[in-house]
Design a protein around this motif. Structure first.
Motif, PDB file in Angstrom:
ATOM      1  N   GLU A 174      47.944  34.361  48.732  1.00  0.00           N
ATOM      2  CA  GLU A 174      48.314  33.525  49.878  1.00  0.00           C
ATOM      3  C   GLU A 174      48.025  32.057  49.604  1.00  0.00           C
ATOM      4  O   GLU A 174      48.791  31.171  50.006  1.00  0.00           O
ATOM      5  CB  GLU A 174      47.548  33.986  51.124  1.00  0.00           C
ATOM      6  N   SER A 175      46.930  31.786  48.889  1.00  0.00           N
ATOM      7  CA  SER A 175      46.572  30.400  48.583  1.00  0.00           C
ATOM      8  C   SER A 175      47.626  29.740  47.688  1.00  0.00           C
ATOM      9  O   SER A 175      47.835  28.524  47.760  1.00  0.00           O
ATOM     10  CB  SER A 175      45.200  30.341  47.897  1.00  0.00           C
ATOM     11  N   THR A 176      48.295  30.531  46.849  1.00  0.00           N
ATOM     12  CA  THR A 176      49.352  29.989  45.992  1.00  0.00           C
ATOM     13  C   THR A 176      50.552  29.561  46.826  1.00  0.00           C
ATOM     14  O   THR A 176      51.124  28.488  46.611  1.00  0.00           O
ATOM     15  CB  THR A 176      49.785  31.034  44.948  1.00  0.00           C
ATOM     16  N   GLU A 177      50.919  30.382  47.788  1.00  0.00           N
ATOM     17  CA  GLU A 177      52.023  30.024  48.683  1.00  0.00           C
ATOM     18  C   GLU A 177      51.693  28.747  49.450  1.00  0.00           C
ATOM     19  O   GLU A 177      52.552  27.871  49.622  1.00  0.00           O
ATOM     20  CB  GLU A 177      52.303  31.169  49.654  1.00  0.00           C
ATOM     21  N   GLN A 178      50.452  28.619  49.882  1.00  0.00           N
ATOM     22  CA  GLN A 178      50.034  27.421  50.601  1.00  0.00           C
ATOM     23  C   GLN A 178      50.091  26.191  49.691  1.00  0.00           C
ATOM     24  O   GLN A 178      50.490  25.105  50.112  1.00  0.00           O
ATOM     25  CB  GLN A 178      48.626  27.621  51.147  1.00  0.00           C
ATOM     26  N   PHE A 179      49.692  26.378  48.426  1.00  0.00           N
ATOM     27  CA  PHE A 179      49.738  25.284  47.458  1.00  0.00           C
ATOM     28  C   PHE A 179      51.173  24.809  47.247  1.00  0.00           C
ATOM     29  O   PHE A 179      51.453  23.598  47.260  1.00  0.00           O
ATOM     30  CB  PHE A 179      49.119  25.730  46.134  1.00  0.00           C
ATOM     31  N   LEU A 180      52.085  25.746  47.067  1.00  0.00           N
ATOM     32  CA  LEU A 180      53.484  25.381  46.846  1.00  0.00           C
ATOM     33  C   LEU A 180      54.086  24.710  48.073  1.00  0.00           C
ATOM     34  O   LEU A 180      54.853  23.741  47.959  1.00  0.00           O
ATOM     35  CB  LEU A 180      54.294  26.614  46.469  1.00  0.00           C
ATOM     36  N   ASP A 181      53.724  25.192  49.250  1.00  0.00           N
ATOM     37  CA  ASP A 181      54.200  24.549  50.475  1.00  0.00           C
ATOM     38  C   ASP A 181      53.692  23.113  50.549  1.00  0.00           C
ATOM     39  O   ASP A 181      54.423  22.198  50.961  1.00  0.00           O
ATOM     40  CB  ASP A 181      53.727  25.331  51.705  1.00  0.00           C
TER      41      ASP A 181
END
Length: 305
Positions: A174-181
């Motif tokens: 989930e933290s990766t998705e947040q980073f990309l966002d």
């Protein structure tokens, strides 16, 4: 540094005196500009294309080519990209096997820092710094060593993130998705994830989780790789169908496959708008063998040098 070390670190059996002759004389490896959609591959007459990007002869040339391909694609509106560098040129497979992923990361860090620094837009904001941080869990049982190389510019909107050896585990967090966002329209480049300990390939579309028994991650990884589906630079040397082969692509040019012929000279097997599958490369090489009346013994002798 020589073609033997650069192009054929893993593609040819050790001790072969002709390792690297393909890349040494391969010449231009580009061609007509590639379209975004997949297209059927076309077999070559064996002649090298008259224009495009030459197969690199050194790490520095490869890094320069990769940087140019990435920036060209970014200016075309592609802000999520995948790249595969020839890491075997700086860290041999033997060293990786003996020491592990830490050796691969350590040996490749200068190359990745140089690559990251090159990702500035012409006339854009000056570079401030390149900062590195681990993105895969330290001490992970998987052995993953994914590392973020973050290019800071004088203008934050021009920052760039390069994710080297990022694992499929990291890709679905989930933290990766947040980073990309959080990166928004800024450039993010996925580099050599197919060489990570928990590796994945764009064309597999999440199926690695099926093979590993982790069915819950299939859809998450499929969604992730869809964002990074454009492979803007790719170099891999390997033995395929009994031939020393290079698979190469530099955006916006087509994908290409080369083999070293019986005299150690390069032959362009074919090119395609989409990444050629192993079956397609075999089809090309089979046709080349028939057209040139090459026997299995001839192939074995060529491979041994």
């Amino acid at each position: 540094q020589g073609w033997r070390a650069f192009a054929a670190a893993t593609a040819r059996p050790s001790g072969s005196p002709r390792a690297g002759t393909l890349a040494q004389s391969a010449g231009p490896a580009g061609g007509a500009a590639a379209g975004r959609g997949a297209a059927a591959g076309r077999r070559s007459s064996g002649q090298l294309p008259a224009s495009g990007v030459a197969v690199p002869q050194s790490v520095s040339e490869m890094v320069e080519q990769a940087g140019e391909a990435v920036i060209t694609a970014y200016r075309d509106g592609i802000n999520r990209q995948s790249v595969r560098l020839n890491v075997e040129a700086v860290c041999s497979t033997q060293r990786q096997n003996e020491i592990g992923m830490d050796a691969l990361l350590e040996d490749c860090m200068p190359m990745l820092e140089k690559f990251t620094k090159s990702l500035g837009l012409p006339g854009g904001a000056p570079l401030r710094d390149v900062r590195m941080s681990a993105i895969d869990a330290t001490g992970s049982s998987s052995g993953d060593v994914g590392t973020l190389f973050y290019r800071m510019s004088e203008e934050a909107a021009q920052d760039v993130a390069v994710c080297f050896l990022a694992s499929r585990i990291w890709a679905v967090e989930e933290s990766t998705e947040q980073f990309l966002d959080g990166m928004g329209k800024r450039l993010v480049v996925l580099v050599n994830s197919e060489d990570a300990a928990s590796n994945f390939k764009v064309e597999m579309r999440g199926k690695e989780f099926t093979l590993a028994g982790g069915f819950d991650g299939i859809e998450l990884l499929r969604n992730f790789v869809e964002k990074f589906r454009e492979e803007t630079y790719y170099y891999r040397a390997r033995v395929s169908n009994g031939w020393y082969t290079i698979i190469f692509r530099a955006y916006p040019h087509p994908w290409q496959a080369y083999v070293a012929d019986l005299n150690g000279q390069p032959q362009l097997l074919g090119e395609s708008e989409a990444k050629p599958s192993g079956d397609l490369v075999k089809e090309w090489s089979d046709a080349y063998e028939v057209a040139n009346r090459i026997s299995e013994l001839d192939k074995q002798q060529a491979l041994r040098g």
